[in-house]
Design a protein around this motif. Structure first.
Motif, PDB file in Angstrom:
ATOM      1  N   GLU A   1     -19.798  -0.949   0.643  1.00 48.56           N
ATOM      2  CA  GLU A   1     -19.648  -1.364   2.045  1.00 48.56           C
ATOM      3  C   GLU A   1     -21.002  -1.715   2.656  1.00 48.56           C
ATOM      4  OE1 GLU A   1     -16.967   1.136   4.292  1.00 48.56           O
ATOM      5  OE2 GLU A   1     -17.521   0.053   6.120  1.00 48.56           O
ATOM      6  N   GLU A   2     -22.019  -0.952   2.270  1.00 52.76           N
ATOM      7  CA  GLU A   2     -23.371  -1.252   2.788  1.00 52.76           C
ATOM      8  C   GLU A   2     -23.770  -2.669   2.381  1.00 52.76           C
ATOM      9  OE1 GLU A   2     -27.181  -2.346   2.206  1.00 52.76           O
ATOM     10  OE2 GLU A   2     -26.385  -1.356   0.452  1.00 52.76           O
ATOM     11  N   ALA A   3     -23.397  -3.041   1.133  1.00 50.79           N
ATOM     12  CA  ALA A   3     -23.801  -4.357   0.616  1.00 50.79           C
ATOM     13  C   ALA A   3     -23.182  -5.512   1.406  1.00 50.79           C
ATOM     14  CB  ALA A   3     -23.428  -4.457  -0.860  1.00 50.79           C
TER      15      ALA A   3
ATOM     16  N   VAL B   1     -21.525  -5.172   4.562  1.00 48.50           N
ATOM     17  CA  VAL B   1     -21.187  -4.893   5.974  1.00 48.50           C
ATOM     18  C   VAL B   1     -21.826  -5.891   6.956  1.00 48.50           C
ATOM     19  CG1 VAL B   1     -23.070  -3.263   6.480  1.00 48.50           C
ATOM     20  CG2 VAL B   1     -20.859  -2.959   7.557  1.00 48.50           C
ATOM     21  N   PHE B   2     -22.922  -6.481   6.554  1.00 49.06           N
ATOM     22  CA  PHE B   2     -23.623  -7.418   7.443  1.00 49.06           C
ATOM     23  C   PHE B   2     -23.578  -8.785   6.745  1.00 49.06           C
ATOM     24  CE2 PHE B   2     -27.881  -7.733  10.015  1.00 49.06           C
ATOM     25  CZ  PHE B   2     -27.281  -8.679  10.836  1.00 49.06           C
ATOM     26  N   PRO B   3     -22.531  -9.552   6.974  1.00 53.15           N
ATOM     27  CA  PRO B   3     -22.367 -10.781   6.186  1.00 53.15           C
ATOM     28  C   PRO B   3     -23.418 -11.850   6.479  1.00 53.15           C
ATOM     29  CG  PRO B   3     -20.609 -10.567   7.779  1.00 53.15           C
ATOM     30  CD  PRO B   3     -21.468  -9.371   7.939  1.00 53.15           C
ATOM     31  N   LYS B   4     -23.673 -12.629   5.446  1.00 52.52           N
ATOM     32  CA  LYS B   4     -24.675 -13.670   5.576  1.00 52.52           C
ATOM     33  C   LYS B   4     -24.011 -14.991   5.959  1.00 52.52           C
ATOM     34  CE  LYS B   4     -28.381 -15.595   2.927  1.00 52.52           C
ATOM     35  NZ  LYS B   4     -29.323 -15.383   1.892  1.00 52.52           N
TER      36      LYS B   4
ATOM     37  N   PHE C   1     -24.559 -14.543  -0.908  1.00 53.25           N
ATOM     38  CA  PHE C   1     -24.528 -13.097  -1.147  1.00 53.25           C
ATOM     39  C   PHE C   1     -25.437 -12.361  -0.165  1.00 53.25           C
ATOM     40  CE2 PHE C   1     -23.965 -15.449  -5.105  1.00 53.25           C
ATOM     41  CZ  PHE C   1     -22.674 -15.083  -5.411  1.00 53.25           C
ATOM     42  N   PRO C   2     -24.865 -11.398   0.573  1.00 55.50           N
ATOM     43  CA  PRO C   2     -25.698 -10.737   1.591  1.00 55.50           C
ATOM     44  C   PRO C   2     -26.443  -9.505   1.067  1.00 55.50           C
ATOM     45  CG  PRO C   2     -23.417 -10.116   1.871  1.00 55.50           C
ATOM     46  CD  PRO C   2     -23.466 -10.970   0.658  1.00 55.50           C
ATOM     47  N   TYR C   3     -26.444  -9.295  -0.256  1.00 58.49           N
ATOM     48  CA  TYR C   3     -27.006  -8.050  -0.784  1.00 58.49           C
ATOM     49  C   TYR C   3     -28.044  -8.298  -1.882  1.00 58.49           C
ATOM     50  CZ  TYR C   3     -23.247  -9.357  -3.939  1.00 58.49           C
ATOM     51  OH  TYR C   3     -22.420 -10.067  -4.766  1.00 58.49           O
TER      52      TYR C   3
ATOM     53  N   LYS D   1     -29.300  -2.108   8.873  1.00 55.75           N
ATOM     54  CA  LYS D   1     -28.172  -2.992   9.191  1.00 55.75           C
ATOM     55  C   LYS D   1     -27.472  -2.524  10.465  1.00 55.75           C
ATOM     56  CE  LYS D   1     -27.598  -4.785   4.578  1.00 55.75           C
ATOM     57  NZ  LYS D   1     -26.793  -4.931   3.379  1.00 55.75           N
TER      58      LYS D   1
ATOM     59  N   LEU E   1     -21.319   5.402   6.404  1.00 52.24           N
ATOM     60  CA  LEU E   1     -21.884   4.968   5.120  1.00 52.24           C
ATOM     61  C   LEU E   1     -23.053   5.849   4.664  1.00 52.24           C
ATOM     62  CD1 LEU E   1     -21.841   1.088   5.582  1.00 52.24           C
ATOM     63  CD2 LEU E   1     -20.153   2.543   4.517  1.00 52.24           C
TER      64      LEU E   1
ATOM     65  N   VAL F   1     -30.225 -12.163   6.086  1.00 50.74           N
ATOM     66  CA  VAL F   1     -29.604 -10.852   5.861  1.00 50.74           C
ATOM     67  C   VAL F   1     -29.891 -10.321   4.447  1.00 50.74           C
ATOM     68  CG1 VAL F   1     -27.389  -9.651   5.748  1.00 50.74           C
ATOM     69  CG2 VAL F   1     -27.792 -11.324   7.538  1.00 50.74           C
ATOM     70  N   GLN F   2     -29.844 -11.222   3.470  1.00 46.07           N
ATOM     71  CA  GLN F   2     -30.050 -10.785   2.084  1.00 46.07           C
ATOM     72  C   GLN F   2     -31.448 -10.183   1.884  1.00 46.07           C
ATOM     73  OE1 GLN F   2     -29.809 -13.803  -0.966  1.00 46.07           O
ATOM     74  NE2 GLN F   2     -28.936 -12.377  -2.428  1.00 46.07           N
TER      75      GLN F   2
ATOM     76  N   ASP G   1     -31.867  -6.203   1.853  1.00 53.33           N
ATOM     77  CA  ASP G   1     -31.663  -5.479   0.593  1.00 53.33           C
ATOM     78  C   ASP G   1     -32.729  -5.830  -0.431  1.00 53.33           C
ATOM     79  OD1 ASP G   1     -29.474  -4.415   1.772  1.00 53.33           O
ATOM     80  OD2 ASP G   1     -28.027  -5.031   0.253  1.00 53.33           O
TER      81      ASP G   1
END
Lengths: 210, 333
Positions: free
Chosen positions: A79-81, A83-86, A120-122, B102, B113, B158-159, B162
């Motif tokens: 979910e962390e990956a 949760v903040f969409p790109k 990909f937001p992660y 975030k 989380l 955003v990416q 991470d």
């Protein structure tokens, strides 16, 4: 069939005859409209059916990969990956007229398409390749998903219009037109009756005068 | 590092190792009719202490989380050198930093989380993130917070949140291993970073990423040179497999390349990566001296939890038994 409650006069009959002509013409036009709406509706339903199958397959594949990703990595990390969409998608809705039904046309614009960015937001350390595959598949299904939304809404609006038109056609065919015809027939008979009684009266008067 | 200081801990760990789930228990869980039956089987084991009566199988994450938290707490209590546990626990700190960052940037409430496993208290991390400069944290971690906010302010990508945290995480992992001054720990960390780098390389190639992107996401703290990895990205998958033919990663890469060729996916890579680690750490089973037993035990527990999660997710989603079985990781015992 119930007759209209009108005075049996020649003027009224003329007015009703005009209404009957209009109703008959209206009935024909509405019947044509209903047939054309039905034709288009059936085409759209077939398209909708095929598209829904395709979208469901795409989403199913995406969700299977997502499920496998969630079997390896804990829920909190997954979910962390995401949760903040790109990805940002803008949908502009215009309207199109199909046989007097205003149906939506959805145009989608992806923010990432302009900037040639990744969807990909992660990062790569705590996520797996199954996650990439899932996000890619769900993202790829977006245009079809929006097209499906557009077609389903169009079908819904057209179905409402077909229902309304069918009710109008039926009302004209089984109520208005027969009522008018019967009332006109009644007035004609009444007028003829009046004419015959006038003639009889005249003949009687003539006999008395002789 | 004084290897003798771990003697007492190793003796106790050898007892705890006997409580790890055996193959027969996994077989029972695999043959269970549904997820509720798996939970009932788990309740008969060491996990019984963290499973409440009448617990729903859908709450499996809470159960696994509690057990992992218990194990980390015990490991911190046992280990004479806390840094050894940090090698595995550091991941959770960086996870919390990502969540809190975030939360701050999106304005959403993401408290659910946060995990109970943490090296640095959550409030300290929250303060560091909310100051946007890493206030209250030391060294690499403080630097990571400042770097993330300064990059995000400029590019709003955003990416990058991470990606930057991951880069600093791997750097701190390496620094941590170096300060331990233990060959075994250094080798484990180096292997961890290498396998992550290799996975990143293959995933980036599949996503057709640019060299600039690769440069940003690959870590320079592994055993394989970052520039070498970037150079490899221009080659075909087969050439990459040939390049690593003589290395420890030969089987790992060749299997991943084979899978990519056949299915276009690299699902097997994650499994092979985990098994690769496990086979290395299994050698520590009979260590009397040194910290490798602790690292092996923590990894064994993480893998055990991964396998339980795999079975439970499989049972909840009615996946066939062979499908779950082929995705299960090699266990320690």
């Amino acid at each position: 069939m119930v007759r209209l409650n009108v005075n049996p006069t020649r003027m009224e009959m003329t007015r009703l005859k005009k209404r009957l002509t209009t109703a008959t013409r209206g009935h024909k036009l509405l019947k044509d409209k209903q047939d054309e709406l039905m034709r288009r509706f059936i085409l759209l339903i077939r398209q909708n059916d095929a598209l829904r199958d395709e979208v469901e397959k795409e989403l199913h594949a995406g969700m299977s990969d997502f499920m496998m990703a969630s079997a390896i990595v804990s829920q909190e990390f997954i979910e962390e990956a995401i949760v903040f969409p790109k990805e940002e998608i803008e949908v502009s809705v215009a309207e199109k007229n199909i046989m007097s039904v205003n149906v939506p046309i959805m145009n989608m614009r992806r923010k990432s398409e302009q900037a040639e960015e990744s969807i990909f937001p992660y990062g790569f350390v705590t996520t797996t390749s199954e996650m990439d595959s899932s996000i890619q598949k769900i993202s790829d299904s977006m245009p079809n998903l929006l097209k499906l939304a557009e077609i389903e809404k169009t079908c819904q609006l057209m179905a409402d219009e077909i229902e309304k038109t069918r009710r109008r056609v039926n009302a004209l065919e089984y109520m208005t037109i027969p009522q008018l015809q019967e009332t006109i027939k009644f007035i004609a008979m009444k007028l003829e009756e009046n004419e015959r009684s006038t003639i009889t009266r005249m003949m009687k008067v003539k006999d008395i005068v002789k | 590092m004084d290897q003798l200081q771990f003697n007492q801990m190793n003796a106790r760990l050898s007892v705890y190792e006997t409580k790890l789930l055996q193959g027969a228990k996994f077989e029972q869980m695999l043959s269970a009719t549904d997820a509720a039956a798996v939970i009932r089987l788990l309740a008969e084991t060491e996990y019984g202490d963290v499973i409440e009566v009448g617990a729903s199988p859908y709450e499996y994450e809470r159960i696994l989380e509690k057990e992992l938290s218990r194990v980390y707490k015990m490991a911190y209590d046992l280990s004479p050198v806390k840094g050894m546990v940090d090698i595995f626990a550091l991941n959770y700190d960086y996870h919390h930093l990502k969540v809190l960052t975030k939360e701050k940037l999106s304005g959403k409430d993401l408290n659910h989380l946060l995990l109970p496993i943490t090296r640095t208290p959550i409030e300290q991390l929250r303060q560091a993130v909310f100051s946007m400069e890493g206030t209250g944290l030391d060294g690499t971690m403080a630097e990571s917070v400042a770097a993330v906010f300064s990059y995000f302010e400029e590019y709003e990508d955003v990416q990058s949140i991470d990606v930057i945290y991951d880069r600093y995480y791997l750097r701190e992992l390496r620094e941590l291993a170096d300060t331990m001054n233990d060959a075994g720990a250094s080798h484990i960390v180096e292997t961890m970073i290498d396998t992550i780098n290799l996975s990143t390389l293959l995933r980036c190639m599949a996503q057709k990423k640019s060299i600039g992107f690769l440069n940003a996401v690959l870590s320079s703290y592994g055993g394989i040179e970052k520039q070498e990895l970037i150079r490899l990205s221009a080659l075909s998958y087969e050439d990459i497999a040939r390049h690593f033919e003589a290395s420890d990663y030969a089987e790992l890469i060749s299997e991943a390349v084979k899978e990519i060729g056949e299915t276009g996916k690299m699902t097997h890579y994650d499994l092979l990566k985990d098994n690769f680690f496990m086979s290395y750490l299994k050698k520590a089973k009979f260590d009397v001296f040194g910290p490798r037993t602790l690292l092996a035990y923590l990894y064994a527990k993480e893998t055990e939890i991964k396998n339980i999660r795999m079975i439970l997710v499989g049972k909840i989603n009615h996946l066939p038994e062979p499908f779950i079985r082929e995705r299960m990781r090699e266990s320690y015992v």
